[in-house]
Design a protein around this motif. Structure first.
Motif, PDB file in Angstrom:
ATOM      1  N   ASN A 130      -6.835  -2.503  -2.193  1.00 41.84           N
ATOM      2  CA  ASN A 130      -7.095  -3.678  -1.374  1.00 41.84           C
ATOM      3  C   ASN A 130      -7.781  -3.348  -0.062  1.00 41.84           C
ATOM      4  O   ASN A 130      -8.395  -4.212   0.551  1.00 41.84           O
ATOM      5  CB  ASN A 130      -5.782  -4.419  -1.074  1.00 41.84           C
ATOM      6  N   SER A 131      -7.680  -2.135   0.380  1.00 44.81           N
ATOM      7  CA  SER A 131      -8.218  -1.773   1.682  1.00 44.81           C
ATOM      8  C   SER A 131      -9.709  -1.474   1.598  1.00 44.81           C
ATOM      9  O   SER A 131     -10.129  -0.598   0.842  1.00 44.81           O
ATOM     10  CB  SER A 131      -7.489  -0.543   2.231  1.00 44.81           C
ATOM     11  N   PRO A 132     -10.522  -2.152   2.391  1.00 42.53           N
ATOM     12  CA  PRO A 132     -11.956  -1.869   2.365  1.00 42.53           C
ATOM     13  C   PRO A 132     -12.303  -0.506   2.946  1.00 42.53           C
ATOM     14  O   PRO A 132     -13.419  -0.033   2.782  1.00 42.53           O
ATOM     15  CB  PRO A 132     -12.556  -2.997   3.213  1.00 42.53           C
ATOM     16  N   VAL A 133     -11.360   0.143   3.634  1.00 48.51           N
ATOM     17  CA  VAL A 133     -11.601   1.475   4.196  1.00 48.51           C
ATOM     18  C   VAL A 133     -10.902   2.551   3.385  1.00 48.51           C
ATOM     19  O   VAL A 133     -11.533   3.472   2.873  1.00 48.51           O
ATOM     20  CB  VAL A 133     -11.163   1.534   5.673  1.00 48.51           C
ATOM     21  N   VAL A 134      -9.597   2.442   3.215  1.00 44.92           N
ATOM     22  CA  VAL A 134      -8.844   3.483   2.508  1.00 44.92           C
ATOM     23  C   VAL A 134      -9.274   3.582   1.053  1.00 44.92           C
ATOM     24  O   VAL A 134      -9.264   4.656   0.461  1.00 44.92           O
ATOM     25  CB  VAL A 134      -7.320   3.228   2.603  1.00 44.92           C
ATOM     26  N   SER A 135      -9.676   2.470   0.476  1.00 43.60           N
ATOM     27  CA  SER A 135     -10.120   2.507  -0.919  1.00 43.60           C
ATOM     28  C   SER A 135     -11.393   3.324  -1.097  1.00 43.60           C
ATOM     29  O   SER A 135     -11.752   3.687  -2.220  1.00 43.60           O
ATOM     30  CB  SER A 135     -10.351   1.082  -1.439  1.00 43.60           C
ATOM     31  N   LYS A 136     -12.064   3.636   0.020  1.00 46.49           N
ATOM     32  CA  LYS A 136     -13.322   4.377  -0.051  1.00 46.49           C
ATOM     33  C   LYS A 136     -13.216   5.804   0.493  1.00 46.49           C
ATOM     34  O   LYS A 136     -14.216   6.522   0.492  1.00 46.49           O
ATOM     35  CB  LYS A 136     -14.415   3.611   0.699  1.00 46.49           C
ATOM     36  N   VAL A 137     -12.062   6.219   0.983  1.00 45.48           N
ATOM     37  CA  VAL A 137     -11.965   7.579   1.510  1.00 45.48           C
ATOM     38  C   VAL A 137     -12.156   8.580   0.383  1.00 45.48           C
ATOM     39  O   VAL A 137     -11.737   8.351  -0.760  1.00 45.48           O
ATOM     40  CB  VAL A 137     -10.629   7.830   2.250  1.00 45.48           C
ATOM     41  N   GLU A 138     -12.775   9.689   0.698  1.00 39.11           N
ATOM     42  CA  GLU A 138     -13.276  10.599  -0.328  1.00 39.11           C
ATOM     43  C   GLU A 138     -12.185  11.275  -1.146  1.00 39.11           C
ATOM     44  O   GLU A 138     -12.417  11.675  -2.293  1.00 39.11           O
ATOM     45  CB  GLU A 138     -14.163  11.661   0.320  1.00 39.11           C
ATOM     46  N   TRP A 139     -10.993  11.437  -0.588  1.00 37.72           N
ATOM     47  CA  TRP A 139      -9.961  12.205  -1.284  1.00 37.72           C
ATOM     48  C   TRP A 139      -8.765  11.354  -1.701  1.00 37.72           C
ATOM     49  O   TRP A 139      -7.673  11.867  -1.910  1.00 37.72           O
ATOM     50  CB  TRP A 139      -9.494  13.358  -0.398  1.00 37.72           C
ATOM     51  N   LYS A 140      -8.945  10.052  -1.810  1.00 34.85           N
ATOM     52  CA  LYS A 140      -7.805   9.213  -2.203  1.00 34.85           C
ATOM     53  C   LYS A 140      -7.484   9.398  -3.684  1.00 34.85           C
ATOM     54  O   LYS A 140      -8.345   9.760  -4.500  1.00 34.85           O
ATOM     55  CB  LYS A 140      -8.093   7.746  -1.922  1.00 34.85           C
ATOM     56  N   ALA A 141      -6.223   9.135  -4.031  1.00 31.61           N
ATOM     57  CA  ALA A 141      -5.792   9.161  -5.430  1.00 31.61           C
ATOM     58  C   ALA A 141      -5.896   7.764  -6.023  1.00 31.61           C
ATOM     59  O   ALA A 141      -5.882   6.762  -5.306  1.00 31.61           O
ATOM     60  CB  ALA A 141      -4.352   9.645  -5.526  1.00 31.61           C
ATOM     61  N   LYS A 142      -5.994   7.699  -7.347  1.00 33.02           N
ATOM     62  CA  LYS A 142      -6.004   6.384  -7.990  1.00 33.02           C
ATOM     63  C   LYS A 142      -4.586   5.855  -8.179  1.00 33.02           C
ATOM     64  O   LYS A 142      -4.383   4.645  -8.330  1.00 33.02           O
ATOM     65  CB  LYS A 142      -6.733   6.451  -9.335  1.00 33.02           C
ATOM     66  N   ASP A 143      -3.602   6.761  -8.170  1.00 27.95           N
ATOM     67  CA  ASP A 143      -2.202   6.372  -8.248  1.00 27.95           C
ATOM     68  C   ASP A 143      -1.349   7.566  -7.820  1.00 27.95           C
ATOM     69  O   ASP A 143      -1.861   8.685  -7.691  1.00 27.95           O
ATOM     70  CB  ASP A 143      -1.818   5.899  -9.663  1.00 27.95           C
ATOM     71  N   PRO A 144      -0.056   7.376  -7.585  1.00 28.23           N
ATOM     72  CA  PRO A 144       0.788   8.456  -7.067  1.00 28.23           C
ATOM     73  C   PRO A 144       1.052   9.617  -8.040  1.00 28.23           C
ATOM     74  O   PRO A 144       1.780  10.553  -7.673  1.00 28.23           O
ATOM     75  CB  PRO A 144       2.095   7.737  -6.717  1.00 28.23           C
ATOM     76  N   MET A 145       0.470   9.588  -9.221  1.00 30.12           N
ATOM     77  CA  MET A 145       0.579  10.723 -10.140  1.00 30.12           C
ATOM     78  C   MET A 145      -0.791  11.305 -10.459  1.00 30.12           C
ATOM     79  O   MET A 145      -0.943  12.096 -11.393  1.00 30.12           O
ATOM     80  CB  MET A 145       1.297  10.300 -11.426  1.00 30.12           C
ATOM     81  N   ASP A 146      -1.786  10.960  -9.698  1.00 28.23           N
ATOM     82  CA  ASP A 146      -3.159  11.376  -9.959  1.00 28.23           C
ATOM     83  C   ASP A 146      -3.400  12.811  -9.479  1.00 28.23           C
ATOM     84  O   ASP A 146      -2.718  13.321  -8.587  1.00 28.23           O
ATOM     85  CB  ASP A 146      -4.112  10.423  -9.243  1.00 28.23           C
ATOM     86  N   GLY A 147      -4.404  13.444 -10.043  1.00 30.39           N
ATOM     87  CA  GLY A 147      -4.861  14.750  -9.589  1.00 30.39           C
ATOM     88  C   GLY A 147      -3.755  15.784  -9.582  1.00 30.39           C
ATOM     89  O   GLY A 147      -2.965  15.907 -10.525  1.00 30.39           O
ATOM     90  N   PHE A 148      -3.712  16.556  -8.492  1.00 26.84           N
ATOM     91  CA  PHE A 148      -2.706  17.609  -8.359  1.00 26.84           C
ATOM     92  C   PHE A 148      -1.476  17.140  -7.594  1.00 26.84           C
ATOM     93  O   PHE A 148      -0.662  17.964  -7.168  1.00 26.84           O
ATOM     94  CB  PHE A 148      -3.327  18.834  -7.673  1.00 26.84           C
TER      95      PHE A 148
END
Length: 370
Positions: free
Chosen positions: A171-189
């Motif tokens: 929902n955030s127009p800023v945080v949704s675009k930060v380069e290192w955000k996860a798609k959910d709390p179990m994403d990535g590492f």
């Protein structure tokens, strides 16, 4: 005069509703996100002051000075503060002293490369004032295996926790675009990072929006899969209901709630009042902590501090006030053991010192205390 006053009130009411609807339609869920300060137009101090005046009338509430006189002797910690960004913390000591703030969890930017720099600023603040600042960090790419090395090295160095980490943002127009955000709390590492947090007994402060749906389903998956990890739900009361918070606390012992007091007290978009959260705070007295989020969206950071005091006043019970104001967060920080790196550094200063049971908090004060 009565007719003119009524007409003025009506106009102001309609304007407030229109503004609120407009802001909501823009998806301003990033209200609390520190990184958006330079990217968005914030409400003017005068406009925010008008909102505050509506929310906190002199006839209905104590003044801030009254609250300081009543509760200023109670230790108070800010559990979520972005003032490492742009070295803003250097301008704050006089305000923190005046408003009787005793501890600040300090970090800067959120889940982007610039956070590497602001993490270093938070560390500098800590080494200068280890009795006041507690440094967290978020400068790592959670989709890159190198993040595991960064997390281990930073925790070993002496950082107390991870945060604010963008574990999900839609929902955030800023945080949704930060380069290192996860798609959910179990994403990535993130799962491996949670394990590192458990190893060092360090908390992780998560930004999650929206605070419902599959994002929270994935949070619950993380909570169940990593029961020894301490999770802190950042600004859990923002655009969220007491019922949702209660459900999480009833099901999971390893989650804590960061309560952004300024949102509930001063933001007209809040669907709840302080009083709506009191039953769940009383039901789970060990799981809540207060924060300012550096006063994002408010007239000032001091307004956010005032809101913390208003929450304490609404709680009323002295024992519970002490827990929410300081002790719940303090218990997490005090439980972190000193790292091997810290123990070796302490023994270089004093070879005779017994470091077997040394905590991270104690080690920092020995190493950096003036």
């Amino acid at each position: 005069m009565p007719k003119m006053r009524a007409r003025s009130v009506a106009i102001v009411s309609v304007a407030c509703v229109c503004i609120g609807v407009g802001i909501w339609s823009l998806g301003s869920f990033d209200y609390w996100d520190r990184t958006s300060r330079s990217a968005q137009v914030l409400p003017s101090p005068a406009a925010t002051a008008e909102v505050a005046e509506v929310a906190v009338t002199a006839s209905a509430r104590k003044s801030f000075d009254d609250l300081l006189r009543q509760y200023g002797s109670v230790p108070l910690a800010d559990a979520h503060n972005h003032d490492a960004s742009d070295f803003r913390y250097l301008d704050m000591p006089s305000m923190w002293k005046k408003d009787a703030v005793d501890r600040v969890i300090l970090f800067g930017d959120v889940s982007e490369s610039s956070a590497i720099r602001t993490d270093a600023y938070a560390w500098k603040a800590y080494t200068d004032s280890p009795d006041f600042f507690v440094p967290y960090f978020s400068g790592f790419d959670l989709h890159d295996p190198s993040s595991l090395q960064v997390v281990r090295e930073n925790l070993e160095q002496g950082y107390f926790g991870l945060g604010e980490i963008a574990a999900a943002s839609y929902n955030s127009p800023v945080v949704s675009k930060v380069e290192w955000k996860a798609k959910d709390p179990m994403d990535g590492f993130l799962p491996q990072i949670y394990d590192l947090c458990a190893e060092f007994q360090a908390p992780i402060l998560l930004h999650m929006d929206p605070p419902n749906g599959f994002v929270i389903d994935k949070l619950e998956e993380a909570l169940s899969a990593h029961p020894k990890t301490i999770f802190i739900f950042g600004h859990a009361n923002a655009y969220n209901s007491p019922e949702n918070i209660k459900r999480l606390l009833e099901k999971h012992d390893n989650i804590y709630m960061d309560f952004f007091a300024g949102f509930t007290v001063f933001n007209l978009e809040s669907a709840n009042r302080i009083e709506d959260f009191l039953p769940v705070i009383r039901q789970f007295p060990d799981k809540f902590m207060l924060s300012t989020d550096s006063g994002y969206g408010l007239a000032s950071e001091e307004a956010a501090i005032e809101a913390m005091y208003r929450v304490l006043d609404a709680i009323g019970d002295p024992a519970l006030i002490k827990k929410v104001a300081y002790d719940n967060l303090d218990a997490i920080i005090r439980n972190e053991p000193a790292t091997q790196t810290q123990k070796e550094a302490v023994q270089k200063q004093d070879a005779a010192r017994d470091v077997a049971k040394l905590t991270k908090l104690e080690a920092g004060k020995l190493l950096w205390g003036k």
